[in-house]
Structures are given as structure tokens and as C-alpha cells.
Design a protein around this motif. Structure first.
Motif, PDB file in Angstrom:
ATOM      1  N   ASN A 188      33.885  38.631  37.642  1.00 25.30           N
ATOM      2  CA  ASN A 188      34.339  40.007  37.539  1.00 25.30           C
ATOM      3  C   ASN A 188      33.793  40.572  36.224  1.00 25.30           C
ATOM      4  OD1 ASN A 188      36.451  42.093  36.520  1.00 25.30           O
ATOM      5  ND2 ASN A 188      36.740  41.940  38.727  1.00 25.30           N
ATOM      6  N   PRO A 189      33.063  41.693  36.292  1.00 25.16           N
ATOM      7  CA  PRO A 189      32.374  42.180  35.090  1.00 25.16           C
ATOM      8  C   PRO A 189      33.329  42.554  33.957  1.00 25.16           C
ATOM      9  CG  PRO A 189      32.186  43.746  36.915  1.00 25.16           C
ATOM     10  CD  PRO A 189      32.794  42.510  37.473  1.00 25.16           C
ATOM     11  N   GLU A 215      27.150  35.512  53.741  1.00 26.80           N
ATOM     12  CA  GLU A 215      26.695  36.009  55.034  1.00 26.80           C
ATOM     13  C   GLU A 215      27.277  37.373  55.386  1.00 26.80           C
ATOM     14  OE1 GLU A 215      28.164  32.561  56.932  1.00 26.80           O
ATOM     15  OE2 GLU A 215      26.790  31.389  55.732  1.00 26.80           O
ATOM     16  N   ASP A 216      28.400  37.722  54.784  1.00 28.86           N
ATOM     17  CA  ASP A 216      29.079  38.946  55.167  1.00 28.86           C
ATOM     18  C   ASP A 216      29.958  39.423  54.016  1.00 28.86           C
ATOM     19  OD1 ASP A 216      29.786  41.010  56.842  1.00 28.86           O
ATOM     20  OD2 ASP A 216      30.133  39.680  58.548  1.00 28.86           O
ATOM     21  N   GLU A 217      30.459  40.665  54.131  1.00 26.61           N
ATOM     22  CA  GLU A 217      31.348  41.181  53.082  1.00 26.61           C
ATOM     23  C   GLU A 217      32.650  40.397  53.006  1.00 26.61           C
ATOM     24  OE1 GLU A 217      32.101  45.514  52.813  1.00 26.61           O
ATOM     25  OE2 GLU A 217      30.339  45.662  54.094  1.00 26.61           O
ATOM     26  N   PHE A 241      31.387  44.706  44.977  1.00 29.61           N
ATOM     27  CA  PHE A 241      30.318  45.190  44.091  1.00 29.61           C
ATOM     28  C   PHE A 241      29.100  45.726  44.845  1.00 29.61           C
ATOM     29  CE2 PHE A 241      32.340  41.381  42.055  1.00 29.61           C
ATOM     30  CZ  PHE A 241      33.143  42.078  41.167  1.00 29.61           C
ATOM     31  N   ASP A 242      29.318  46.158  46.083  1.00 32.12           N
ATOM     32  CA  ASP A 242      28.219  46.668  46.898  1.00 32.12           C
ATOM     33  C   ASP A 242      27.112  45.606  47.023  1.00 32.12           C
ATOM     34  OD1 ASP A 242      27.117  48.489  48.559  1.00 32.12           O
ATOM     35  OD2 ASP A 242      26.442  49.867  47.003  1.00 32.12           O
ATOM     36  N   PHE A 243      25.842  45.998  46.818  1.00 27.36           N
ATOM     37  CA  PHE A 243      24.764  45.015  46.964  1.00 27.36           C
ATOM     38  C   PHE A 243      24.559  44.250  45.651  1.00 27.36           C
ATOM     39  CE2 PHE A 243      23.770  47.892  50.447  1.00 27.36           C
ATOM     40  CZ  PHE A 243      23.497  46.995  51.465  1.00 27.36           C
ATOM     41  N   VAL A 244      24.412  42.936  45.761  1.00 25.26           N
ATOM     42  CA  VAL A 244      24.226  42.113  44.569  1.00 25.26           C
ATOM     43  C   VAL A 244      23.058  41.162  44.819  1.00 25.26           C
ATOM     44  CG1 VAL A 244      25.264  40.302  43.129  1.00 25.26           C
ATOM     45  CG2 VAL A 244      26.658  42.227  43.882  1.00 25.26           C
ATOM     46  N   ASP A 249      41.720  46.075  47.753  1.00 24.81           N
ATOM     47  CA  ASP A 249      40.467  46.784  47.968  1.00 24.81           C
ATOM     48  C   ASP A 249      39.920  47.331  46.661  1.00 24.81           C
ATOM     49  OD1 ASP A 249      39.947  46.315  50.555  1.00 24.81           O
ATOM     50  OD2 ASP A 249      41.161  47.957  51.294  1.00 24.81           O
ATOM     51  N   LYS A 250      40.816  47.865  45.873  1.00 26.78           N
ATOM     52  CA  LYS A 250      40.420  48.349  44.555  1.00 26.78           C
ATOM     53  C   LYS A 250      41.120  47.500  43.504  1.00 26.78           C
ATOM     54  CE  LYS A 250      38.003  52.335  44.977  1.00 26.78           C
ATOM     55  NZ  LYS A 250      37.940  52.382  46.417  1.00 26.78           N
ATOM     56  N   ILE A 251      40.338  46.984  42.588  1.00 26.15           N
ATOM     57  CA  ILE A 251      40.944  46.159  41.555  1.00 26.15           C
ATOM     58  C   ILE A 251      41.347  47.051  40.386  1.00 26.15           C
ATOM     59  CG2 ILE A 251      40.538  44.240  39.968  1.00 26.15           C
ATOM     60  CD1 ILE A 251      38.316  43.466  42.129  1.00 26.15           C
TER      61      ILE A 251
END
Lengths: 81, 158
Positions: free
Chosen positions: B51-52, B64-66, B20-23, A62-64
């Protein structure tokens, strides 16, 4: 584990309504036929394994965090992904 | 005149992601997995997010989904000499006749401790970026496993 030895075209049964037949043996490959009721799910073990692993993969992390450790494990450093 | 499909590719899309929440994504970057991914056969549209903080780590996120979303690592970066043997029909499924068109990624399972991370070398996610299609494929390699540890397990042995 029960171990039985069978030859090509031999068969055996599991329970009342599952019949497994050895159809063909060719080198390290065995062709197997299975007669079973429709509600019996038959899959290659690696498929089931992959499905279970995927479910775990989605559920974990869940948390990286703590990825520094993982970076140390990289063997090829400058490859473009 | 542009066709509707050409226009559609230009649109931005806002998706809710797991990490990352909304992207905002480009619709043209969507990768189609026509057969889904094992255990998630009904999810066919994915996007790959970098991954940033770690460019070697990708997030294969359902559009379509998380969920599902998978963490992908390049197996070549962690396993020397990774040489996948793909089953017959894979190239056709991925619309190419050259394996060089394909990119291979290993799905990672990362438990609480990163030390227990495993990567799936046996059934990589294979993507043809040119055609924007992908599939999870079970390889013919007998010495590759679904759960391959990257770090030796610690301490239960005496």
C-alpha cells in the motif's frame, strides 16, 4: 442443541442415511467417522468459517480510508514487514 | 543460452488490480498458491502489492483478475506475542524445513467503519518468499479466531 453422550466405538445416526461413529478417544482428541451420501458436504467448522471470512474480505473495502485509526492500534512500530 | 523459464522471469506484466487500476509487475515476483485460498481454490497466482501510503499494509492481488484480492496485515504488529502453531505437513507444503523462512499475514475484513475491522489470526496466509510459494493455513492454536476485532465493539451493552 441436542446433547448426547457416547463412548468410543458407539455411534448415532442423523436422518435416514448419515451415521456418525466415535472411533477413538485419546486425551482431548476424538476421532470421528462419518458415513454419508456423497452430496453431503462435510467440513471442519474452521474451514467453513475461513471460507466465509475470505469472501467477506474480498468484497469489503472498496475505498481505503480512515486508516489513521488503524495506525494507532499498531503495537510494534518499527518492524519491517 | 538461457532457458525459456529464465527469460520468462525477466518480463514485465501489466495487470488490472482492484485498488490501483493497472499495475506493472515483474513476473518473477508472482507467488504461487498451489491450493489457492479457501473459497478461491482456482486462483493460484498472486502478487503482493505494498500500500503506497502504509507500508505495513499489503494487497494480495490475483494476477489473473481484479478479484480476489485480500488486504493483509502483519499480525505481529497488532497482536503481541503472536505465535502460530502450524499443522504437520505445512513446512513441506511450503518447501522449507525452517519456520523462519516463512512470513505470516492476517487477512483483514474492513467494513464501512475501520473501527469494525477484524483480522484472521486462525488461518493466516503464509508465504515462503525465497521459493515464491504461499498457502492459507488453519493453525492449531485454539485461542486464535477467524474474526478478531482490533477495536472493542461500541455500545450495544447497557
Amino acid at each position: 442443541m441436542l446433547v448426547i453422550t457416547r463412548k468410543a466405538s458407539d455411534s448415532f445416526t442423523v436422518g435416514d442415511d448419515i451415521k456418525v461413529s466415535i472411533l477413538e478417544i485419546n486425551g482431548d482428541k476424538v476421532k470421528i467417522g462419518i458415513d454419508a451420501p456423497k452430496n453431503i458436504i462435510i467440513m471442519r467448522s474452521e474451514v467453513l468459517d475461513t471460507m466465509r471470512n475470505n469472501i467477506e474480505a474480498v468484497a469489503t473495502l472498496d475505498k481505503i480510508s480512515d486508516l489513521e485509526l488503524l495506525k494507532q492500534r499498531i503495537v510494534i512500530k518499527n518492524k519491517e514487514m | 543460452m538461457r532457458t525459456i523459464n529464465e527469460l520468462r522471469g525477466k518480463y514485465k506484466m501489466l495487470i488490472k488490480t482492484k485498488d490501483f487500476d493497472f499495475v506493472n509487475i515483474n513476473e518473477e515476483d508472482i507467488i504461487t498458491f498451489s491450493q489457492g485460498i479457501y473459497a478461491y481454490e482456482s486462483t493460484t497466482k498472486f502478487i503482493i502489492l505494498n500500500n503506497p501510503d502504509n507500508q505495513w499494509m499489503k494487497h494480495l492481488q490475483s494476477v489473473e483478475d481484479e478479484e480476489p484480492r485480500f488486504i493483509l496485515l502483519d499480525p505481529h504488529m497488532f497482536i503481541e506475542g503472536y505465535s502460530p502453531i502450524i499443522p504437520d505437513g505445512t513446512l513441506g507444503l511450503l518447501k522449507t524445513n525452517d519456520i523462519k523462512d516463512l512470513s505470516f499475514f492476517a487477512i483483514a475484513v474492513i467494513p464501512k467503519s475501520v473501527k469494525d475491522i477484524t483480522i484472521n489470526l486462525k488461518s493466516p496466509v503464509i508465504i515462503n518468499f525465497k521459493e515464491r510459494i504461499g498457502a492459507q493455513v488453519i493453525l492449531e492454536n485454539r485461542d486464535y479466531f477467524v474474526r478478531t476485532r482490533l477495536f472493542a465493539s461500541e455500545g450495544t451493552a447497557q
